[in-house]
Design a protein around this motif. Sequence first.
Motif, PDB file in Angstrom:
ATOM      1  N   GLY A  43       0.774  -1.240   0.119  1.00 36.25           N
ATOM      2  CA  GLY A  43       0.331   0.219   0.355  1.00 36.25           C
ATOM      3  C   GLY A  43       0.801   1.444  -0.102  1.00 36.25           C
ATOM      4  O   GLY A  43       1.893   1.771  -0.540  1.00 36.25           O
ATOM      5  N   VAL A  44       0.464   2.727   0.616  1.00 43.56           N
ATOM      6  CA  VAL A  44       0.989   3.927   0.769  1.00 43.56           C
ATOM      7  C   VAL A  44       1.368   3.999   1.903  1.00 43.56           C
ATOM      8  O   VAL A  44       1.006   3.646   3.231  1.00 43.56           O
ATOM      9  CB  VAL A  44      -0.043   4.678   0.893  1.00 43.56           C
ATOM     10  N   VAL A  45       3.688   3.790   1.971  1.00 44.73           N
ATOM     11  CA  VAL A  45       3.750   3.902   2.912  1.00 44.73           C
ATOM     12  C   VAL A  45       4.961   4.273   3.345  1.00 44.73           C
ATOM     13  O   VAL A  45       5.510   5.007   2.094  1.00 44.73           O
ATOM     14  CB  VAL A  45       4.831   1.715   3.333  1.00 44.73           C
ATOM     15  N   PRO A  46       6.059   4.833   4.264  1.00 38.32           N
ATOM     16  CA  PRO A  46       6.868   5.387   4.152  1.00 38.32           C
ATOM     17  C   PRO A  46       7.796   4.777   3.113  1.00 38.32           C
ATOM     18  O   PRO A  46       8.353   3.669   2.937  1.00 38.32           O
ATOM     19  CB  PRO A  46       7.426   5.442   5.253  1.00 38.32           C
ATOM     20  N   VAL A  47       8.454   5.729   2.479  1.00 37.56           N
ATOM     21  CA  VAL A  47       9.215   4.813   1.341  1.00 37.56           C
ATOM     22  C   VAL A  47      10.018   4.051   1.388  1.00 37.56           C
ATOM     23  O   VAL A  47      10.149   2.968   0.892  1.00 37.56           O
ATOM     24  CB  VAL A  47       9.470   6.092   0.471  1.00 37.56           C
ATOM     25  N   PRO A  48      10.569   3.796   2.607  1.00 44.45           N
ATOM     26  CA  PRO A  48      12.087   2.852   3.042  1.00 44.45           C
ATOM     27  C   PRO A  48      11.301   1.810   3.215  1.00 44.45           C
ATOM     28  O   PRO A  48      11.603   0.540   3.559  1.00 44.45           O
ATOM     29  CB  PRO A  48      13.293   3.805   4.482  1.00 44.45           C
ATOM     30  N   LEU A  49      10.139   1.742   3.719  1.00 38.47           N
ATOM     31  CA  LEU A  49       8.841   0.450   3.955  1.00 38.47           C
ATOM     32  C   LEU A  49       8.131  -0.422   2.727  1.00 38.47           C
ATOM     33  O   LEU A  49       8.077  -0.611   3.070  1.00 38.47           O
ATOM     34  CB  LEU A  49       8.487   0.775   5.011  1.00 38.47           C
ATOM     35  N   TRP A  50       8.690   0.795   1.448  1.00 35.02           N
ATOM     36  CA  TRP A  50       7.534  -0.015   0.346  1.00 35.02           C
ATOM     37  C   TRP A  50       9.141  -1.232  -0.180  1.00 35.02           C
ATOM     38  O   TRP A  50      10.544  -0.973  -0.685  1.00 35.02           O
ATOM     39  CB  TRP A  50       7.280   0.915  -0.839  1.00 35.02           C
ATOM     40  N   ARG A  51       8.476  -2.653   0.179  1.00 36.35           N
ATOM     41  CA  ARG A  51       9.312  -3.103  -0.546  1.00 36.35           C
ATOM     42  C   ARG A  51      11.709  -3.327  -0.660  1.00 36.35           C
ATOM     43  O   ARG A  51      11.740  -3.532  -1.582  1.00 36.35           O
ATOM     44  CB  ARG A  51       8.753  -4.220  -1.795  1.00 36.35           C
ATOM     45  N   PRO A  52      11.636  -2.978   0.703  1.00 35.45           N
ATOM     46  CA  PRO A  52      12.757  -3.027   0.913  1.00 35.45           C
ATOM     47  C   PRO A  52      13.890  -4.245   0.918  1.00 35.45           C
ATOM     48  O   PRO A  52      13.007  -5.147   0.360  1.00 35.45           O
ATOM     49  CB  PRO A  52      12.696  -2.804   2.109  1.00 35.45           C
ATOM     50  N   ASP A  53      15.276  -3.989  -0.130  1.00 34.10           N
ATOM     51  CA  ASP A  53      15.793  -4.814  -0.522  1.00 34.10           C
ATOM     52  C   ASP A  53      16.204  -5.097   0.767  1.00 34.10           C
ATOM     53  O   ASP A  53      16.782  -4.632   2.159  1.00 34.10           O
ATOM     54  CB  ASP A  53      17.099  -4.211  -1.106  1.00 34.10           C
TER      55      ASP A  53
END
Length: 258
Positions: free
Chosen positions: A230-240
Amino acid sequence: MTEIDTSVPHSARIWNYWLGGKDNYPVDEEAGDAYTAVFPGIVTIARSSRAFLGRSIRYLVEEAGVRQFLDVGTGLPTVDNTHEVAQRSAPESKIVYVDNDPLVLAHARALLTSTAEGVTAYEDLTLYEPEKILHAASRTLDLTRPTALILSGILGHVTDYDLARDLVRRLMAGLPSGSYLCVNDGSRGTDPDYEQAQDAYNETGAVPYFLRPVDMIEAFFEGLELVEPGVVPVPLWRPDGDSAPAPIGQHGGVGRKP
């Protein structure tokens, strides 16, 4: 062509400075340094936003199978621009960049490198001309096929929120089922220091950029199917990797048009 004004700081050039780029002027470095003196975390936000862009494009190419990208409000070329990330995974990818900043235009040739199999193009238009953008993009992209619309750090420049939503709707209306929207923008509700620094920056007379509550960023995806998480803080979007990234005041997401 519009002349480049080097007497006033410019957000695209300041962002370029924070990302470690060279396409900026002393006035931009001074404004960038003044901002980081108040809120050092802005460099993390800039770099996290760029990293999100890379991860989301890799998702769109490698998992969603997208081969066409419309990147509006491109900003200055830095590392891992949209076409570089997309064509690294799928050399046949086609990318249209849209911006109307004379400095971006001057450096557009750096955005127009392409694999032999793919294509990149640059259109000198503003976000406020969605139908013209779609018409121009159709010279390079087949808009009967799924296309990803990239709006990275641009919607905060649209002062009127209802207008910002309308512009997104009109752009997505010209893209077929199976297309995607990728947005990341500064947000309120996570980092009060960032909010204070940005509000102060907006008072300086520079081109303002408005941080918005997360629910307002989520609403840009109305009618679309949000990709997890969903819409989340960008570091938490499918982090490597295995790290546990911390939330920051920059939210992003990807949605699919049914």
